[in-house]
Design a protein around this motif. Structure first.
Motif, PDB file in Angstrom:
ATOM      1  N   GLY A 198       0.801  -1.235   0.000  1.00  7.99           N
ATOM      2  CA  GLY A 198       0.000   0.000   0.000  1.00  7.99           C
ATOM      3  C   GLY A 198       0.826   1.274   0.000  1.00  7.99           C
ATOM      4  O   GLY A 198       0.274   2.374   0.047  1.00  7.99           O
ATOM      5  N   ALA A 199       2.164   1.173  -0.069  1.00  8.45           N
ATOM      6  CA  ALA A 199       2.995   2.393  -0.023  1.00  8.45           C
ATOM      7  C   ALA A 199       3.056   3.066  -1.393  1.00  8.45           C
ATOM      8  O   ALA A 199       3.145   2.403  -2.428  1.00  8.45           O
ATOM      9  N   ASP A 200       3.000   4.393  -1.375  1.00  7.16           N
ATOM     10  CA  ASP A 200       3.060   5.167  -2.622  1.00  7.16           C
ATOM     11  C   ASP A 200       4.500   5.483  -2.994  1.00  7.16           C
ATOM     12  O   ASP A 200       4.817   5.714  -4.162  1.00  7.16           O
ATOM     13  N   LEU A 201       5.356   5.559  -1.981  1.00  6.54           N
ATOM     14  CA  LEU A 201       6.792   5.768  -2.205  1.00  6.54           C
ATOM     15  C   LEU A 201       7.539   4.775  -1.324  1.00  6.54           C
ATOM     16  O   LEU A 201       7.304   4.706  -0.113  1.00  6.54           O
ATOM     17  N   VAL A 202       8.406   3.988  -1.964  1.00  5.72           N
ATOM     18  CA  VAL A 202       9.225   3.014  -1.230  1.00  5.72           C
ATOM     19  C   VAL A 202      10.680   3.400  -1.444  1.00  5.72           C
ATOM     20  O   VAL A 202      11.126   3.552  -2.589  1.00  5.72           O
ATOM     21  N   ILE A 203      11.436   3.591  -0.360  1.00 14.46           N
ATOM     22  CA  ILE A 203      12.862   3.948  -0.505  1.00 14.46           C
ATOM     23  C   ILE A 203      13.725   2.888   0.177  1.00 14.46           C
ATOM     24  O   ILE A 203      13.551   2.625   1.381  1.00 14.46           O
ATOM     25  N   LEU A 204      14.620   2.291  -0.590  1.00 10.47           N
ATOM     26  CA  LEU A 204      15.558   1.314  -0.031  1.00 10.47           C
ATOM     27  C   LEU A 204      16.717   2.091   0.580  1.00 10.47           C
ATOM     28  O   LEU A 204      17.462   2.758  -0.138  1.00 10.47           O
ATOM     29  N   CYS A 205      16.869   2.015   1.890  1.00  6.91           N
ATOM     30  CA  CYS A 205      17.927   2.764   2.591  1.00  6.91           C
ATOM     31  C   CYS A 205      18.906   1.767   3.189  1.00  6.91           C
ATOM     32  O   CYS A 205      19.185   1.796   4.397  1.00  6.91           O
ATOM     33  N   ILE A 206      19.380   0.875   2.362  1.00 11.01           N
ATOM     34  CA  ILE A 206      20.204  -0.260   2.801  1.00 11.01           C
ATOM     35  C   ILE A 206      21.490  -0.291   1.986  1.00 11.01           C
ATOM     36  O   ILE A 206      21.591   0.416   0.970  1.00 11.01           O
ATOM     37  N   PRO A 207      22.481  -1.094   2.391  1.00 12.54           N
ATOM     38  CA  PRO A 207      23.718  -1.149   1.598  1.00 12.54           C
ATOM     39  C   PRO A 207      23.443  -1.547   0.144  1.00 12.54           C
ATOM     40  O   PRO A 207      22.504  -2.307  -0.140  1.00 12.54           O
ATOM     41  N   VAL A 208      24.272  -1.010  -0.755  1.00 11.23           N
ATOM     42  CA  VAL A 208      24.080  -1.214  -2.198  1.00 11.23           C
ATOM     43  C   VAL A 208      23.935  -2.697  -2.556  1.00 11.23           C
ATOM     44  O   VAL A 208      23.061  -3.080  -3.344  1.00 11.23           O
ATOM     45  N   GLY A 209      24.749  -3.558  -1.935  1.00 12.01           N
ATOM     46  CA  GLY A 209      24.739  -4.986  -2.262  1.00 12.01           C
ATOM     47  C   GLY A 209      23.448  -5.682  -1.861  1.00 12.01           C
ATOM     48  O   GLY A 209      23.148  -6.775  -2.355  1.00 12.01           O
ATOM     49  N   ALA A 210      22.652  -5.067  -0.972  1.00 10.12           N
ATOM     50  CA  ALA A 210      21.409  -5.699  -0.510  1.00 10.12           C
ATOM     51  C   ALA A 210      20.215  -5.297  -1.385  1.00 10.12           C
ATOM     52  O   ALA A 210      19.136  -5.877  -1.268  1.00 10.12           O
ATOM     53  N   CYS A 211      20.396  -4.297  -2.274  1.00 11.21           N
ATOM     54  CA  CYS A 211      19.247  -3.747  -3.009  1.00 11.21           C
ATOM     55  C   CYS A 211      18.595  -4.762  -3.965  1.00 11.21           C
ATOM     56  O   CYS A 211      17.363  -4.840  -4.045  1.00 11.21           O
ATOM     57  N   GLY A 212      19.412  -5.543  -4.696  1.00  8.45           N
ATOM     58  CA  GLY A 212      18.863  -6.518  -5.658  1.00  8.45           C
ATOM     59  C   GLY A 212      17.973  -7.543  -4.964  1.00  8.45           C
ATOM     60  O   GLY A 212      16.781  -7.680  -5.311  1.00  8.45           O
ATOM     61  N   PRO A 213      18.507  -8.278  -3.968  1.00  7.64           N
ATOM     62  CA  PRO A 213      17.677  -9.279  -3.280  1.00  7.64           C
ATOM     63  C   PRO A 213      16.431  -8.687  -2.632  1.00  7.64           C
ATOM     64  O   PRO A 213      15.362  -9.298  -2.662  1.00  7.64           O
ATOM     65  N   VAL A 214      16.540  -7.467  -2.073  1.00  7.37           N
ATOM     66  CA  VAL A 214      15.359  -6.856  -1.435  1.00  7.37           C
ATOM     67  C   VAL A 214      14.319  -6.474  -2.506  1.00  7.37           C
ATOM     68  O   VAL A 214      13.118  -6.660  -2.308  1.00  7.37           O
ATOM     69  N   ALA A 215      14.787  -5.994  -3.663  1.00  5.91           N
ATOM     70  CA  ALA A 215      13.845  -5.652  -4.746  1.00  5.91           C
ATOM     71  C   ALA A 215      13.076  -6.905  -5.179  1.00  5.91           C
ATOM     72  O   ALA A 215      11.850  -6.860  -5.392  1.00  5.91           O
ATOM     73  N   GLN A 216      13.793  -8.014  -5.276  1.00  2.36           N
ATOM     74  CA  GLN A 216      13.144  -9.273  -5.679  1.00  2.36           C
ATOM     75  C   GLN A 216      12.078  -9.672  -4.652  1.00  2.36           C
ATOM     76  O   GLN A 216      10.981 -10.095  -5.004  1.00  2.36           O
ATOM     77  N   GLU A 217      12.420  -9.472  -3.375  1.00  2.16           N
ATOM     78  CA  GLU A 217      11.513  -9.855  -2.289  1.00  2.16           C
ATOM     79  C   GLU A 217      10.250  -8.986  -2.258  1.00  2.16           C
ATOM     80  O   GLU A 217       9.145  -9.491  -2.056  1.00  2.16           O
ATOM     81  N   ILE A 218      10.410  -7.676  -2.500  1.00  3.42           N
ATOM     82  CA  ILE A 218       9.240  -6.782  -2.358  1.00  3.42           C
ATOM     83  C   ILE A 218       8.395  -6.700  -3.626  1.00  3.42           C
ATOM     84  O   ILE A 218       7.226  -6.300  -3.571  1.00  3.42           O
ATOM     85  N   ALA A 219       8.980  -7.074  -4.775  1.00 10.28           N
ATOM     86  CA  ALA A 219       8.303  -6.865  -6.070  1.00 10.28           C
ATOM     87  C   ALA A 219       6.836  -7.309  -6.083  1.00 10.28           C
ATOM     88  O   ALA A 219       5.963  -6.540  -6.508  1.00 10.28           O
TER      89      ALA A 219
END
Ligand code: NAP
Length: 313
Positions: free
Chosen positions: A67-88
């Motif tokens: 339900g979020a209108d803006l999602v900001i990943l504020c995590i280390p660069v190396g964690a962004c890919g796996p987290v994007a896959q998880e939240i997609a």
């Protein structure tokens, strides 16, 4: 404080220096109807709940982005890919997905393929920070008068870019748009290489310190102290920066090594003129940085100095 929030719901994944500062600033400016955060560390989530500065602390990344209108990943660069896959699969159609990573090419490469076509991906990098990390390190003023660079992939909806620009501007940042590759080259020289040099010199001095006992610490005010501040930056974040921006950093390191060789030669040959000319040009660069308001003109970075005890009359 804004009467109408820019985004009904903002979700931040990762609550360290940057996530914590965005949350505090967005709250202070009334930019979000609701701020939801999560972090993979249970201890951090508990601390954020205790601080009471966000509306909701979610247990998982998936739950946070729902339900979020803006999602900001504020995590280390190396964690962004796996987290994007998880939240997609859990993203709201039409949501803007962004990040704050210090490297942009790798984030675009790792995140974009996972995102559904019905969300807008607008990567960002606020060029602001301190050597501190963790949930207590953030502060609302961190981004005031600092740059935030957006690197939207070609074809990104301009309205989404504009909405994110408005968000960063409202928390005090000056916003610029560039390509991820250009960003990575510029930041390699202005940020990544200086950090590498600081990490190197502090390590080298530590080696020497083992020979000269405590004198490295004792006389550290002679320049070394300022390197130690940078070299105290978060090891996970900086490991990821060098792994993710390998090519640009290696290119800049090559140029740096050539320049260092020139100065080495000047010292060896006793070429005072070459040294003087070089130091004169670098002094002008420092003055230029102060002139455009990127640093304080106060001597010694504005560190307070003790007063001399008054002589008795
Ligand atoms: P930080 O203070 O260490 O915060 C990062 C937070 O993210 C930590 O709480 C960390 O938890 C959490 N985290 C790590 N992996 C996660 C995951 N997979 N899912 C959820 N949470 C996760 O770091 P920061 O300084 O805020 O840096 C965050 C990002 O901002 C980095 O990409 C960095 O490149 C960028 N950035 C930093 C600066 C700066 O000066 N620090 C400036 C501009 C941009 P744990 O600590 O428990 O691992």
């Amino acid at each position: 404080m804004n009467a109408t929030p820019l985004f009904p719901r903002v979700a931040l994944i990762g609550f360290g220096l940057i996530g914590g500062s965005i949350a505090r600033a967005a709250r202070a400016q009334g930019l979000a109807g609701e701020i939801v955060i999560t972090d993979h560390s249970a201890k951090t989530r508990a601390r954020v709940a205790e601080l009471g500065i966000v509306d909701r602390v979610a247990e998982t990344n998936a739950e946070a982005v729902k339900g979020a209108d803006l999602v900001i990943l504020c995590i280390p660069v190396g964690a962004c890919g796996p987290v994007a896959q998880e939240i997609a699969p859990h993203l709201k159609p039409g949501a803007i997905v962004s990040d704050v990573g210090s490297v942009k090419g790798a984030v675009v490469r790792d995140v974009a393929p996972h995102l559904p076509a019905n969300v807008h991906f607008v990567p960002a990098h606020p060029v602001a920070g301190t050597e501190h990390s963790g949930p207590d390190s953030g502060f609302a003023e961190l981004f005031i008068d600092r740059w935030c660079i957006l690197t939207p992939p070609e074809g990104t909806d301009p309205t989404a870019v504009e909405r994110l620009r408005a968000f960063w501007a409202a928390i005090g940042a000056k916003v610029e748009i560039m390509t991820p590759d250009h960003h990575d080259l510029v930041l390699a020289i202005t940020s990544h290489l200086p950090h590498l040099i600081a990490y190197t010199i502090v390590g080298t001095a530590d080696e020497l310190g083992k020979v000269t006992s405590s004198e490295v610490m004792k006389f550290s005010a002679g320049g070394f102290r300022d390197f130690t501040r940078i070299a105290a930056s978060d090891p996970t974040m900086w490991r990821d920066v060098f792994l993710a921006n390998k090519d640009a950093v290696l290119e800049m390191l090559g140029t740096f090594n050539e320049d260092l060789s020139k100065l080495t030669r000047a010292i060896r040959r006793g070429d005072g003129e070459a040294l003087f000319d070089h130091f004169t040009s670098t002094r002008a660069i420092r003055r230029g940085i102060v002139e455009i308001g990127q640093d304080s003109p106060a001597p010694d970075f504005g560190r307070p100095h003790a007063n001399l005890a008054k002589k008795p009359d």
